[in-house]
Design an enzyme around this catalytic site. Structure first.
Site, PDB file in Angstrom:
ATOM      1  N   LEU A 268      -2.914   5.607   1.094  1.00 29.96           N
ATOM      2  CA  LEU A 268      -3.286   4.293   1.182  1.00 29.96           C
ATOM      3  C   LEU A 268      -2.722   3.622   1.678  1.00 29.96           C
ATOM      4  CD1 LEU A 268      -2.329   5.262  -2.467  1.00 29.96           C
ATOM      5  CD2 LEU A 268      -4.612   5.218  -1.288  1.00 29.96           C
ATOM      6  N   ASP A 269      -3.180   1.860   3.112  1.00 29.50           N
ATOM      7  CA  ASP A 269      -3.223   1.658   3.523  1.00 29.50           C
ATOM      8  C   ASP A 269      -2.293  -0.131   3.103  1.00 29.50           C
ATOM      9  OD1 ASP A 269      -3.336   0.452   6.061  1.00 29.50           O
ATOM     10  OD2 ASP A 269      -5.092  -1.165   5.367  1.00 29.50           O
ATOM     11  N   ALA A 270      -2.236  -0.219   3.275  1.00 30.10           N
ATOM     12  CA  ALA A 270      -1.015  -1.250   2.935  1.00 30.10           C
ATOM     13  C   ALA A 270      -1.210  -1.968   1.717  1.00 30.10           C
ATOM     14  CB  ALA A 270      -2.022  -2.511   4.242  1.00 30.10           C
ATOM     15  N   THR A 271      -0.357  -0.947   0.836  1.00 32.34           N
ATOM     16  CA  THR A 271      -0.879  -1.049  -0.502  1.00 32.34           C
ATOM     17  C   THR A 271      -0.336  -2.752  -1.163  1.00 32.34           C
ATOM     18  OG1 THR A 271       1.608   0.332  -0.858  1.00 32.34           O
ATOM     19  CG2 THR A 271      -0.740   1.412  -0.763  1.00 32.34           C
ATOM     20  N   GLU A 304       1.572   2.932   2.477  1.00 31.59           N
ATOM     21  CA  GLU A 304       2.317   1.983   3.642  1.00 31.59           C
ATOM     22  C   GLU A 304       2.226   0.534   2.685  1.00 31.59           C
ATOM     23  OE1 GLU A 304       1.524  -0.026   7.214  1.00 31.59           O
ATOM     24  OE2 GLU A 304      -0.266   0.132   5.890  1.00 31.59           O
ATOM     25  N   ASP A 330      11.969   1.071   8.081  1.00 31.14           N
ATOM     26  CA  ASP A 330      12.723   0.772   8.035  1.00 31.14           C
ATOM     27  C   ASP A 330      13.463   1.757   9.394  1.00 31.14           C
ATOM     28  OD1 ASP A 330      13.426  -2.055   6.856  1.00 31.14           O
ATOM     29  OD2 ASP A 330      14.685  -0.790   5.007  1.00 31.14           O
ATOM     30  N   HIS A 333      11.955   0.701  12.727  1.00 32.81           N
ATOM     31  CA  HIS A 333      12.676  -0.626  13.443  1.00 32.81           C
ATOM     32  C   HIS A 333      13.451  -0.367  13.479  1.00 32.81           C
ATOM     33  CE1 HIS A 333       8.602  -2.084  11.080  1.00 32.81           C
ATOM     34  NE2 HIS A 333       8.609  -3.220  10.627  1.00 32.81           N
ATOM     35  N   ASP A 399      -0.014   0.587  14.266  1.00 32.71           N
ATOM     36  CA  ASP A 399       0.236  -0.347  14.129  1.00 32.71           C
ATOM     37  C   ASP A 399       1.340  -0.580  15.672  1.00 32.71           C
ATOM     38  OD1 ASP A 399      -1.298  -1.446  12.392  1.00 32.71           O
ATOM     39  OD2 ASP A 399      -0.552  -1.226  10.604  1.00 32.71           O
ATOM     40  N   GLN A 400       2.253   0.872  15.051  1.00 29.26           N
ATOM     41  CA  GLN A 400       3.702  -0.176  16.110  1.00 29.26           C
ATOM     42  C   GLN A 400       3.892   0.018  18.174  1.00 29.26           C
ATOM     43  OE1 GLN A 400       5.644  -2.309  14.201  1.00 29.26           O
ATOM     44  NE2 GLN A 400       5.344  -1.321  12.270  1.00 29.26           N
ATOM     45  N   ASN A 403       1.739  -2.993  18.669  1.00 24.20           N
ATOM     46  CA  ASN A 403       2.022  -4.056  18.547  1.00 24.20           C
ATOM     47  C   ASN A 403       2.813  -3.999  19.696  1.00 24.20           C
ATOM     48  OD1 ASN A 403       0.674  -4.372  16.271  1.00 24.20           O
ATOM     49  ND2 ASN A 403       2.788  -4.283  15.017  1.00 24.20           N
TER      50      ASN A 403
END
Length: 635
Positions: A268-271, A304, A330, A333, A399-400, A403
């Site tokens: 599920l994208d960007a919940t 996500e 986390d 990153h 995404d990362q 970016n």
């Protein structure tokens, strides 16, 4: 039509062929005063039903028929909101599909169960192969199986406008995009994967709809809402006036992918951008619907979620949504900072230190309610109790990678020695690891943001993308690729010849995944602990199920920086179990992986030297009799 005169339907809306012939069409369309079904050029009125639904049965309609809905006398029929196929894209007519004609071969397949030791890879069908089709991607599946991958995660395939895109601008949620093949081609991809023992889950987007070809607001004004601040435009209306049929659409969509394509689950994208104040959140509801759509099979649902909210994976009876996993942002990153040395934008909340990396291993998410300096607010929620397998861990994702100024992969952003070190941490550490397409052979193919839109929309998208990247000062002076340029899309197609040239990287991933799966301790350790050695180095100790004399244990030493040679080492986790000693089992600097040679960190005299930019896995073995006698004598 059934013998009693009712219609046989899998879903409340859409066009569905009937067992005795003909097609039943049903649509939710409370907004238009007049609606006409157009099938192969002929027009038919629809009968009104309660709640804004309308339907009609066409006895001579067949699978393959092209159809659409003409609203209030409009010149162009619009696509069915539940269209199963759009052969000419979202602006064209829908096509009647009979999903029962595909002959599945996966009857013995049991699905993908949460908690099992999965290894996921994320792929984009359009760039995964030069051809960019389901059929071509299916031919690469044995290579994924060979390295040890068990689940393939497809980036979104719901129909969208244009000739290429990431897929997150889908507008026809039930129609696999025509760009990659037919619906049966997608079924064949899943069927092939199951035959190889691979699961397949699909990335779905329920937080917004694309800007081009979204005709849902012409059918009802309550599909979308402006009551919430959504970074991609109007949010989907899950809790306002007229929300019940909208919830039905999304709930049925989740079940549809599982039922009609035998998909093993959803990502599920960007919940965090799915807004719902209802007593039962739509995320929990659609997850339940997806699982109910596959009796006898396990369905795997992950999300996500930027703040990494623990409620997503908590059981329903404990106030959670019941998902199987949530992406571990986390870890990515802090690992990115450790590998690149750059801590700008949202990376500024991380140092990339050994302490942070070890905290990810031991405790999961780093932010569990503390204040984020970058966001200037608390982030996350308490989650120390979550099982490790519920964290989807990764070093790269779509995404990362995108970016960055030029969509560079980690292999170009750091040195290979460090990359091998954190690859070992990813694949041997706790969590459910995920790779991004080609990562298993250290692909250097960039992954840029690409989206083919009409000129006026393309200009806005390009401007928005550029503004987004401005949060990264290092990108500000760099000329970035144009999202709408066909060359941008073409540059992102994987170069599979790198797999042959980078055999050392393939061997690295294959061996690590095999260790994770077959080592008697790593595959089922009872608990773990860890300690920081220096700013760049730490250790993780895996305790087997047995205890006392002869206990089987493993020690993973991770050092992304300079060599550490402490004069004294008062760290109890370095002491082996009674009657045993440490022996090197694996090293990231093995020449087989492109390293400079494996070097044991423990000398015969008991001195520890932790090699720079190296990960080492130690195992316990029985100590020689003279060593055991010497220890006994000292007692």
């Amino acid at each position: 039509m059934a013998a009693d005169g009712t219609f046989v339907r899998a879903m409340p809306i859409g066009a569905e062929p009937q067992p005795g012939g003909g097609v039943h069409f049903r649509v939710w369309a409370p907004l238009p005063e007049d609606i006409v079904l157009v099938v192969d050029g002929a027009e038919y009125p629809l009968a009104a039903e309660d709640g804004g639904y309308r339907s009609v049965f066409i006895a001579d309609a067949k699978p393959g028929a092209r159809y659409g809905y003409r609203l209030d006398g409009g010149a162009t029929p619009l696509a069915d909101p539940a269209s199963r196929w759009q052969p000419d894209g979202p602006h064209g007519l829908s096509c009647v599909v009979d999903p029962s004609t595909y002959r599945w071969r996966d009857g013995a397949w049991k699905g993908v169960r949460g908690g099992d030791p999965h290894l996921i890879t994320e792929i984009h069908i359009g760039t995964f192969t030069p051809e960019g089709t389901y059929a071509a991607a299916a031919r690469k599946l044995p290579l994924l199986k060979d390295v040890g991958i068990t689940v393939v995660e497809l980036m979104p395939v719901a129909e969208f406008a244009g000739g290429f895109g990431w897929g997150y601008d889908g507008v026809d949620l039930f129609a696999p995009t025509r760009l990659y093949g037919t619906p049966d081609d997608l079924r064949a991809f899943v069927d092939t994967a199951h035959g190889l023992g691979l699961g397949v889950i699909l990335d779905v987007v329920y937080n917004h709809l694309g800007p081009d070809g979204n005709f849902l607001p012409f059918f009802s004004k309550t599909y979308l809402t402006d009551r919430y601040d959504n970074e991609w435009g109007d949010a989907i209306n899950f809790d306002g006036e007229g929300a019940a049929p909208v919830r039905e659409l999304v709930r049925e969509n989740a079940a549809y992918w599982v039922r009609e394509f035998h998909l093993d689950g959803l990502r599920l994208d960007a919940t965090q951008q799915i807004f719902d104040a209802s007593p039962t959140n739509i995320v929990a509801e659609l997850t339940q619907a997806a699982r109910a759509a596959a009796p006898g099979r396990s369905v795997f649902v992950v999300a996500e979620n930027e703040p990494q909210e623990a409620r997503l994976v908590r059981p329903r009876d404990k106030g959670g949504y019941g998902l199987d996993g949530v992406w571990h942002e986390d870890l990515h990153h802090t690992a990115h900072v450790a590998l690149t040395g750059r801590a700008e934008a949202y990376y500024s909340d991380y140092t990339g230190s050994a302490r942070e990396l070890l905290a990810c291993v031991k405790h999961g998410f780093l932010y569990q309610g503390q204040r984020s300096r970058w966001q200037n607010k608390p982030r996350g929620m308490p989650s120390l109790d979550l099982p490790a397998h519920q964290r989807i861990t990764f070093l790269e994702n779509h995404d990362q990678v995108a970016n960055s100024a030029c969509g560079r992969r980690l292999v170009d952003l750091t040195d290979r020695a460090r990359l091998r070190v954190l690859t070992a941490l990813l694949l041997l550490g706790p969590g459910t690891p995920m790779l991004f397409q080609g990562q298993e052979f250290f692909s250097s193919t960039p992954f840029l943001y690409f989206a083919d839109h009409k000129p006026d929309l393309a200009a806005g998208v390009e401007k928005g993308r550029r503004e987004f990247l401005m949060q990264f000062p290092s990108v500000a002076a760099v000329e970035t690729a144009k999202p709408g340029a066909s060359e941008t899309f073409a540059r992102c197609r994987l170069d599979w010849s790198e797999r042959e040239r980078n055999g050392a990287a393939v061997a690295l991933h294959r061996d690590l995944i095999s260790l994770r799966r077959t080592d008697p301790v790593l595959s089922g350790y009872a608990r773990l602990d860890g300690a920081v050695i220096s700013d760049d180095a730490f250790l993780v100790r895996f305790f087997g199920g047995d205890h006392g004399v002869g206990a089987a244990e493993r020690l993973l030493i991770v050092n992304v920086g300079r060599e550490v040679a402490p004069a004294i080492i008062p760290e109890p986790l370095l002491a082996p179990p009674e009657g045993q000693e440490w022996r090197m089992l694996w090293s990231s600097e093995d020449a087989a992986y492109g390293g400079e040679g494996a070097r044991p960190p423990l000398a015969a005299d008991g001195t520890w030297v932790f090699p720079g930019r190296t990960a080492v896995l130690m195992e316990t073995v029985a100590a020689p009799a003279e060593t055991a006698n010497r220890v006994a004598a000292s007692d």
